[in-house]
Write an enzyme that holds these catalytic residues in place. Structure first.
Site: not given
Ligand code: GTP
Ligand code: SPV
Ligand code: MN
Length: 602
Positions: A70, A202, A204, A211, A231, A253, A255-256, A282, A375, A502
């Site tokens: 993004r 790409y 979003g 988004k 979100h 984004s 962050c898990g 998401d 992704r 968790n």
């Molecule tokens: P978007 O799709 O971008 O909105 O993100 P999301 O929040 O769905 O992200 P996603 O769950 O794919 O998180 C990706 C990152 O967070 C990876 O680097 C994971 O390894 C890390 N991660 C997720 N859960 C944990 C956790 O409980 N502990 C740690 N240390 N890292 C985590």
């Molecule tokens: C984010 O960046 O929070 C996503 C991926 O979920 S995108 O659809 O590219 O925004």
């Molecule tokens: Mn997202």
């Protein structure tokens, strides 16, 4: 083909006259249509076929190397009044924005096909769902929209039905343009329910249902109509008695969210009968129901998830759904034609740009082979934990709202807000270290209120006020919590194991909602006592647990000073209620500093 809806035909016609495509194709969402698109993309090199034995119907797309995330600095909210977009958004006056972007759309589809993509965000028969039409010249976008939304004939039928009684659809216009970062804009016109995006193919930036519509435009609509577009993931946690509590969680984004939404319980929990159900990973649309509770739907039909780090250990449910009918973007590839990214076993042969991977001493030379924001796109129903209630027209009732970010320091594993207003402050004050999901520096701490900094379609001050407005007579609001899986020790290692574990934190959260768990009151909120958490069969020392639950009063005083500055940066529009809540906690912290015995230790 065309539509029975004159407004739709007229708009498509006007766009076509301006962008001058060679052909127009109205998408019906059928299998045959998708097959033909895939054929065309294989021929043009837009897609590479992956190993059909191990990954049938899986394809790799390599985006332009300057177009991998993004672009927040090129994303605009174009309202008549600048203050309505707020200091949290880049703003441009609608006339200026339209002139600027229309000039770029002039003739941009020559030699290309214009696809008309009708879609529905949310279950097709849900009163909470909303529709839109994306016009795009990217077949890759069409193929992704088919997975991520309810795309095609059924959506068009709903749009026509609603259009006949004057209900508008969101108009999204997209072109990859020249893929030139200097000619790239993602513009939103919430007052006209319109989106114009050019210069990026790409995620979003280009899949406008996600988004642009489901967060930026929808948050604007939600404010005037009394709901919330967030979100957030939505996850159902089933306890051994068979009761399911739904939790909505906002993490920025990468962050898990995907990980938490698909969590696999630790062994001891599985043996005891706990189950976890995925509703969304998401985006969450929440509306107060007749019973006063908040009811949530996932407006999406698929996952556009972060690939790197997805492994058997961290997210087996995600890995398990990726061996058929999936699109991979900017991942690496093995010699056998399997998709590969950092976190998977083995080694790749080609990196995300298709270059040969150099391996020295068993290690990949020259940076990650998969792009850090690479992704996968896959249908939600392919997930083993997909909830049987995920497509319920009325949504699922939310028991708890969880905020969280990446915070190396200061922020404890979990705490509970006292009440709704405190919870809104906790969300507004959220901070997180930036990730590769957007272009720019990674690992920089910034405020990301409710994980909506890049996605709120209006002034954050008004948004906080909108959140506060849900606290009214008759409301049965969820409790609000904050979590941090990312606190580190002095050696820079994560203190908490995260992922499946968790669930231990979610169990405490649910226990707080049902009144079955204890807590220690601190100035920042209520924390579990060390023995309130179920740590059965977890190898975690008492010292690490204490560090995870530590509330550093001096550190929080500094944090609250910074939160205060942030709130005041919104000027007079910031709700007084939020400032009072901030002052109340700042005062509690000041007392705790002079009388440490006034608060306990977890
Ligand atoms: P978007 O799709 O971008 O909105 O993100 P999301 O929040 O769905 O992200 P996603 O769950 O794919 O998180 C990706 C990152 O967070 C990876 O680097 C994971 O390894 C890390 N991660 C997720 N859960 C944990 C956790 O409980 N502990 C740690 N240390 N890292 C985590
Ligand atoms: C984010 O960046 O929070 C996503 C991926 O979920 S995108 O659809 O590219 O925004
Ligand atoms: Mn997202």
């Amino acid at each position: 083909m065309s539509s029975t809806l004159a407004t739709l035909n007229d708009w498509v016609g006007a766009v076509a006259r301006h962008a001058r495509p060679d052909r127009i194709h109205w998408c019906d969402g059928s299998e045959a249509e998708n097959d033909a698109l895939v054929e065309r993309m294989l021929a043009s090199g837009d897609l590479v076929e992956l190993n059909p034995r191990t990954h049938p119907n899986c394809y790799l797309h390599r985006s332009h190397p300057s177009d991998v995330a993004r672009v927040e600095h090129l994303t605009y909210i174009c309202t008549e009044k600048r203050e309505d977009a707020g200091p949290n958004n880049h703003w441009m006056a609608p006339d200026e924005a339209n002139a600027k972007i229309d000039a770029l759309f002039d003739g941009c589809m020559q030699g290309r096909t214009l696809y008309v993509v009708p879609y529905c965000m949310g279950p097709i028969d849900s009163p909470l769902a909303r529709c839109g039409v994306e016009i795009t010249d990217s077949p890759y976008v069409v193929a992704n929209m088919r997975i991520m939304t309810r795309m095609g004939a059924a959506a068009l039928a709903r749009i026509e039905r609603e259009g006949a009684i004057g209900k508008p659809f969101v108009k999204g216009l997209h072109s990859i343009g020249e893929l030139d970062p200097a000619k790239r804009f993602i513009m939103h016109f919430p007052e006209e329910l319109a989106i114009k995006s050019i210069g990026s193919g790409y995620g979003g930036n280009a899949l406008l249902g996600k988004k642009c519509h489901a967060l930026r435009i929808a948050s604007w609509q939600a404010r005037s109509e009394g709901w919330l577009a967030e979100h957030m993931l939505i996850v159902g946690v089933q306890n051994p008695h068979g009761e399911i509590h739904y939790i909505a969680a906002a993490f920025p984004s990468a962050c898990g969210k995907t990980n938490l939404a698909m969590l696999i319980p630790p062994e001891s929990y599985r043996e005891a009968g706990w189950k976890v159900w995925t509703v969304g990973d998401d985006i969450c649309w929440m509306t107060p129901g007749p019973d006063g509770r908040l009811w949530a739907i996932n407006p999406e039909a698929g996952y556009f998830g972060v690939a790197p780090g997805t492994s058997e250990k961290t997210n087996a449910n995600a890995l398990g759904m990726l061996n058929h009918d999936a699109i991979f973007t900017n991942v690496a590839m093995t010699a056998d034609g399997d998709p590969w990214w950092e976190g998977l076993p083995g080694l790749p042969a080609k990196d995300w740009q298709g270059r040969d991977v150099v391996v020295a001493n068993g290690k990949i030379a020259g940076g990650p082979a998969a792009h850090p924001n690479s992704r996968f796109t896959v249908a939600a129903r392919q997930c083993a934990s997909w909830s049987p209630h995920a497509e319920d027209a009325q949504g699922v009732p939310i028991s708890a709202i969880v905020f969280g970010g990446r915070r190396e320091h200061l922020v404890p594993l979990v705490f509970e807000a006292r009440d709704w207003a405190h919870g809104v402050l906790v969300g507004a004050a959220m901070g997180s270290e930036t990730t590769a999901a957007a272009t720019g520096a990674v690992g920089v701490l910034r405020r990301d209120s409710m994980a909506m900094k890049p996605f709120c379609g209006y002034n954050f001050a008004d948004y906080f006020g909108h959140w506060l407005s849900f606290d009214k007579p008759g409301a049965k609001l969820p409790k609000i919590f904050h979590v941090n899986w990312f606190r580190k020790d002095d050696d820079g290692k994560f203190l908490w194991p995260g992922f499946g574990d968790n669930l231990r934190v979610l169990e405490w959260i649910i226990g707080r909602c049902t009144g079955n768990e204890g807590a220690l009151e601190t100035p920042i909120g209520n924390l579990p006592h060390a023995d309130d958490l179920n740590l059965d069969r977890l190898d975690l020392s008492r010292a690490r647990l204490d560090a995870l639950l530590d509330v550093d009063i001096e550190g929080w005083i500094a944090e609250f000073e910074s939160i205060g500055e942030y709130l005041h940066s919104f000027g007079a529009r910031i709700p007084d209620r939020l400032l009072r809540e901030h002052a109340r906690i700042a005062a509690l912290l000041a007392v705790a500093e002079t009388e440490p015995q006034a608060i306990g230790t977890p």
